[in-house]
Design a protein around this motif. Sequence first.
Motif, mmCIF file in Angstrom:
data_model
loop_
_atom_site.group_PDB
_atom_site.id
_atom_site.type_symbol
_atom_site.label_atom_id
_atom_site.label_comp_id
_atom_site.label_asym_id
_atom_site.label_seq_id
_atom_site.Cartn_x
_atom_site.Cartn_y
_atom_site.Cartn_z
ATOM 1 N N ALA A 1 6.514 15.127 10.081
ATOM 2 C CA ALA A 1 5.333 14.312 10.418
ATOM 3 C C ALA A 1 5.817 12.933 10.856
ATOM 4 O O ALA A 1 5.647 11.944 10.155
ATOM 5 C CB ALA A 1 4.407 14.201 9.208
ATOM 6 N N PRO A 2 6.470 12.855 12.031
ATOM 7 C CA PRO A 2 7.159 11.627 12.433
ATOM 8 C C PRO A 2 6.280 10.387 12.551
ATOM 9 O O PRO A 2 6.767 9.269 12.397
ATOM 10 C CB PRO A 2 7.787 11.980 13.785
ATOM 11 C CG PRO A 2 7.163 13.251 14.215
ATOM 12 C CD PRO A 2 6.602 13.918 13.008
ATOM 13 N N SER A 3 5.001 10.545 12.781
ATOM 14 C CA SER A 3 4.142 9.358 12.904
ATOM 15 C C SER A 3 3.545 8.918 11.573
ATOM 16 O O SER A 3 2.894 7.882 11.497
ATOM 17 C CB SER A 3 3.021 9.619 13.911
ATOM 18 O OG SER A 3 2.181 10.655 13.439
ATOM 19 N N ALA A 4 3.783 9.679 10.509
ATOM 20 C CA ALA A 4 3.230 9.345 9.195
ATOM 21 C C ALA A 4 4.005 8.199 8.549
ATOM 22 O O ALA A 4 5.227 8.220 8.485
ATOM 23 C CB ALA A 4 3.254 10.566 8.282
ATOM 24 N N GLY A 5 3.269 7.223 8.062
ATOM 25 C CA GLY A 5 3.880 6.133 7.320
ATOM 26 C C GLY A 5 3.980 6.502 5.848
ATOM 27 O O GLY A 5 3.262 7.371 5.365
ATOM 28 N N VAL A 6 4.873 5.830 5.149
ATOM 29 C CA VAL A 6 5.062 6.086 3.723
ATOM 30 C C VAL A 6 4.778 4.821 2.937
ATOM 31 O O VAL A 6 5.270 3.744 3.278
ATOM 32 C CB VAL A 6 6.496 6.578 3.421
ATOM 33 C CG1 VAL A 6 6.745 6.667 1.919
ATOM 34 C CG2 VAL A 6 6.749 7.922 4.085
ATOM 35 N N ILE A 7 3.963 4.987 1.910
ATOM 36 C CA ILE A 7 3.724 3.933 0.937
ATOM 37 C C ILE A 7 4.379 4.397 -0.361
ATOM 38 O O ILE A 7 3.987 5.419 -0.919
ATOM 39 C CB ILE A 7 2.220 3.695 0.713
ATOM 40 C CG1 ILE A 7 1.540 3.254 2.008
ATOM 41 C CG2 ILE A 7 2.006 2.668 -0.405
ATOM 42 C CD1 ILE A 7 0.027 3.175 1.926
ATOM 43 N N PHE A 8 5.405 3.676 -0.792
ATOM 44 C CA PHE A 8 6.036 3.987 -2.069
ATOM 45 C C PHE A 8 5.327 3.212 -3.173
ATOM 46 O O PHE A 8 4.895 2.077 -2.961
ATOM 47 C CB PHE A 8 7.517 3.579 -2.061
ATOM 48 C CG PHE A 8 8.407 4.508 -1.292
ATOM 49 C CD1 PHE A 8 8.769 5.741 -1.805
ATOM 50 C CD2 PHE A 8 8.896 4.138 -0.051
ATOM 51 C CE1 PHE A 8 9.604 6.596 -1.097
ATOM 52 C CE2 PHE A 8 9.735 4.972 0.665
ATOM 53 C CZ PHE A 8 10.084 6.213 0.135
ATOM 54 N N MET A 9 5.224 3.833 -4.352
ATOM 55 C CA MET A 9 4.708 3.165 -5.543
ATOM 56 C C MET A 9 5.800 3.240 -6.602
ATOM 57 O O MET A 9 6.442 4.279 -6.758
ATOM 58 C CB MET A 9 3.461 3.880 -6.076
ATOM 59 C CG MET A 9 2.330 3.983 -5.094
ATOM 60 S SD MET A 9 0.916 4.872 -5.780
ATOM 61 C CE MET A 9 1.607 6.522 -6.033
ATOM 62 N N THR A 10 6.006 2.149 -7.324
ATOM 63 C CA THR A 10 7.036 2.179 -8.355
ATOM 64 C C THR A 10 6.742 1.176 -9.457
ATOM 65 O O THR A 10 6.195 0.113 -9.204
ATOM 66 C CB THR A 10 8.435 1.914 -7.759
ATOM 67 O OG1 THR A 10 9.406 2.076 -8.787
ATOM 68 C CG2 THR A 10 8.544 0.537 -7.136
#
Length: 130
Positions: free
Chosen positions: A71-80
């Motif tokens: 899914a190359p156009s998908a952005g990622v939001i990391f939570m930590t």
Amino acid sequence: MAVVLVLEDDPGLRFMFTEALESAGHTVHAAADNDQAMSMLRRMIPDVLVLDLMIADGLSTDVANYAVYSAPSAGVIFMTGSGLFPKGELFGMSRNARLVLRKPVDVTELTTMVAHVTTPTDEMSLAQIE
């Protein structure tokens, strides 16, 4: 609205994030571990991934990296909630990383950030002008 893949190993948080995002109008697919998230990525193309960085079976960076191809156009939001990668190293490790939210995550902030990541740049510019 957006198609969102949420990866969170805590069932209570996973439910809360899913409910908040669905209430905001998004279609949400929730996974409890890396394998489940990878399996979902083989069957769907999300607009954004919301990934708990540290989950029971390791780091979710493998899921983010797989999404670069599936899914190359998908952005990622990391939570930590950890102090791991305190100086923005995640942005160098994951090409599609857009944001890092620190736990405890406010659901209003999460829904706002998902909307921000999934809004095309030209639409943001037009909205700011109006």
